[in-house]
Scaffold this motif. Structure first.
Motif, short mmCIF file in Angstrom:
data_model
loop_
_atom_site.label_atom_id
_atom_site.label_comp_id
_atom_site.label_asym_id
_atom_site.label_seq_id
_atom_site.Cartn_x
_atom_site.Cartn_y
_atom_site.Cartn_z
N ALA A 172 0.83 -1.21 0.00
CA ALA A 172 0.00 0.00 0.00
C ALA A 172 0.86 1.26 0.00
N ALA A 173 1.86 1.29 0.87
CA ALA A 173 2.72 2.48 0.97
C ALA A 173 3.55 2.66 -0.30
N THR A 174 4.07 1.57 -0.86
CA THR A 174 4.86 1.66 -2.09
C THR A 174 4.00 2.22 -3.22
N HIS A 175 2.76 1.77 -3.31
CA HIS A 175 1.85 2.26 -4.34
C HIS A 175 1.47 3.71 -4.09
N TYR A 176 1.07 4.03 -2.87
CA TYR A 176 0.55 5.36 -2.57
C TYR A 176 1.62 6.44 -2.69
N PHE A 177 2.81 6.17 -2.15
CA PHE A 177 3.86 7.18 -2.15
C PHE A 177 4.71 7.14 -3.44
N GLY A 178 4.50 6.15 -4.29
CA GLY A 178 5.26 6.06 -5.53
C GLY A 178 6.73 5.73 -5.32
#
Length: 275
Positions: A140-146
Motif C-alpha cells: 500500500a505504501a509503495t503504491h501510494y507514495f510512488g
C-alpha cells in the motif's frame, strides 16, 4: 564489475542509491519476467552489484525528528493496520491493500516535511520486522507514495524487500508456490509437525537465504527460528533452487496426443505395407 552493472542500468559512476533504485524499477518494466528469465536475473545481479557498492560507501542516516502532524498520521496508520489484521492471520495479506491505501489518503499530512516524515516512519516500522498486515502495508505504501517509480525509498531494507517480493512473485511457479505456502505457515502460531518440516525444510531455508529482506518484513522471524530449531535433526536442507528451463518443461497435452497419434499411424502403415 561495478562499471558494467551501472552501464546495464543506464547509469554512470556518479549514480547514488536513489538513482540506482529508480533505474532498476524503470528497467524492470522493459522485461517480461515470465519469459525473459535470464535477462531478469542479469538485471537483478546488476542492481545488487551497483547497490552493494553504494551501501558500503554511504553512512547510515540519522532518523529525522517527527512533527505533531506526521506523528498523528503515523499513529493512526499503525492502529489501522492492527485493526484491519486483528485476529486474522491469513494466507494472503494483500486483500487489505486497498483499505490501507484509503487510510493513507485520509491521513496524509498537508505539509511536505510532515508527509516525508510519515513515509520515513512507515519505512522504519516495516524494517523493524513483521507484524500482521505488514505485507499489505508494504504494498500500500509503495503504491501510494510512488516509492518504486520515483526511487524515493524511506529505508534501504524496504526497497530491497519490495524488489525481492517482485522477484519472488515473477519466479518459476514450481518454486514460487511452495515458497508462498511457507510464508503463509510462518505467519501462524502453531508449530509444524516433522512431516511438514521434512517437506518444507529446503523451502524455508531458501526463502531466508535468497529473500532475506522480504522474509524479515512479511513473516514472523521468531517462528522461522523455531522451525530451524525443530528441523535441526534433519541435517542440511536440500537445494530447491533448480527449476526446469521453459524449454525443458513437461510436454503439453496436445503435443503428447499428437505424438501418440503419429506413432500409431506409423505403426499401422508399417503393418499394412508388410501384410
Amino acid at each position: 564489475m561495478t562499471v558494467d552493472a551501472l552501464r546495464r542500468l543506464g547509469l554512470d559512476a556518479s549514480a547514488d542509491e536513489k538513482a540506482i533504485r529508480k533505474a532498476y524499477a524503470r528497467e524492470l518494466k522493459l522485461i517480461d519476467q515470465e519469459t525473459q528469465i535470464m535477462e531478469f536475473q542479469a538485471l537483478r545481479e546488476a542492481y545488487e552489484t551497483a547497490l552493494g557498492l553504494r551501501k558500503a560507501a554511504a553512512p547510515a542516516p540519522a532518523p529525522p525528528a517527527v512533527d505533531h502532524e506526521a506523528q498523528e498520521a503515523y499513529d493512526w496508520m499503525v492502529a489501522a493496520v492492527a485493526v484491519i489484521s486483528s485476529g486474522r492471520r491469513i494466507a494472503d495479506e494483500t486483500i487489505w491493500v486497498g483499505d490501507l491505501i484509503e487510510q493513507l489518503t485520509e491521513q496524509q499530512p498537508v505539509g511536505l516535511d510532515a508527509g516525508w516524515q510519515l513515509e520515513a516512519a512507515i519505512g522504519r516500522l516495516l524494517a523493524e520486522g513483521w507484524k500482521p498486515g505488514h505485507e499489505a502495508l508494504l504494498l500500500a505504501a509503495t503504491h501510494y507514495f510512488g516509492w518504486a517509480e520515483e526511487g524515493n525509498w524511506p529505508h534501504p531494507q524496504v526497497a530491497d524487500a519490495w524488489f525481492e517480493r517482485l522477484y519472488l512473485h515473477h519466479g518459476h511457479a514450481t518454486l514460487r508456490a511452495p515458497l508462498l505456502r511457507v510464508v503463509r505457515d510462518l505467519r501462524q502460531t502453531h508449530e509444524p509437525d516433522m512431516g511438514k518440516l521434512r517437506r518444507d525444510h529446503g523451502y524455508f531455508e531458501h526463502l531466508a537465504t535468497h529473500f532475506p529482506n522480504l522474509t524479515a518484513v512479511i513473516v514472523d522471524m521468531r517462528m522461522l527460528a523455531r522451525w530451524r530449531e525443530l528441523a535441526a535433526p534433519l541435517g542440511e536442507a536440500r537445494d530447491v533452487s533448480w527449476v526446469p528451463p521453459a524449454n525443458e518443461e513437461d510436454e503439453s497435452l496436445p503435443w503428447s496426443i499428437f505424438r501418440a497419434v503419429l506413432i500409431l499411424l506409423t505403426v499401422l502403415l508399417w503393418i499394412a505395407q508388410y501384410r
